[in-house]
Write a protein that holds these residues in place. Structure first.
Motif: not given
Length: 169
Positions: A36-42, A50-57, A76-86
């Motif tokens: 699992g790879i955990n990150y915080t969405n906003f 908690l991402a446990t399945q991945f569609n691509s590299k 240098g940024s406040a957020f990044t974007k992953v799977r279409g969300k900050f």
């Protein structure tokens, strides 16, 4: 200041692209024990993902980068974007004791990995050996780690940190 601040994302992203095999997302997604790879969405308020399945590299790498994104530090940024969300590092969306690495539902064991000394960051693990942290092999203080993050370390210091991580794992 010439440490990792604002520069870590590009280096990590290139390294992950270079080192991970093209089918890394399949290998991780198909493991018996979940990774699992955990990150915080906003969206609109912070919540843990908690991402446990991945569609691509690229999806796997995006999740890993989001899990490392300390606001303003990472690139240098406040957020990044992953799977279409900050998003930002998982630490900001979960209990402090797990330090952004929650237990994975259905798994017998969760191993937490932290770049910060667990004794100073109050990171807990359910069993001995389920935590990879620099304080397990070093007498360095938290200020030593922040100093290395803000200022480039010598080749010897970087190699020592690398070996501490390898030994702890």
């Amino acid at each position: 200041i010439n440490g990792t601040s604002g520069r870590l994302k590009d280096v990590l992203e290139k390294t992950l692209h270079d080192l991970l095999p093209e089918n890394s997302h399949e290998k991780i997604s198909q493991r018996k024990g979940l990774v699992g790879i955990n990150y915080t969405n906003f969206s609109p308020f912070p919540y843990s993902t908690l991402a446990t399945q991945f569609n691509s590299k690229a999806d796997l790498i995006d999740c890993l980068l989001a899990s490392c994104h300390v606001p303003f530090w990472f690139n240098g940024s406040a957020f990044t974007k992953v799977r279409g969300k900050f998003a930002v590092d998982g630490f900001f969306g979960g209990p402090r004791k797990t330090f952004g690495a929650p237990d994975i539902p259905g798994n017998v064991k969760t191993v937490r990995v932290s770049v910060f000394p667990s004794n100073l960051a109050s990171i807990e693990s359910s069993e001995e050996g389920d935590l990879i942290s620099p304080d397990l092999l070093s007498d360095n203080k938290l200020t030593d780690f922040f100093t290395l993050a803000l200022n480039p370390g010598s080749k010897e210091e970087v190699n020592e940190l690398f070996e501490m991580g390898r030994e702890s794992a």
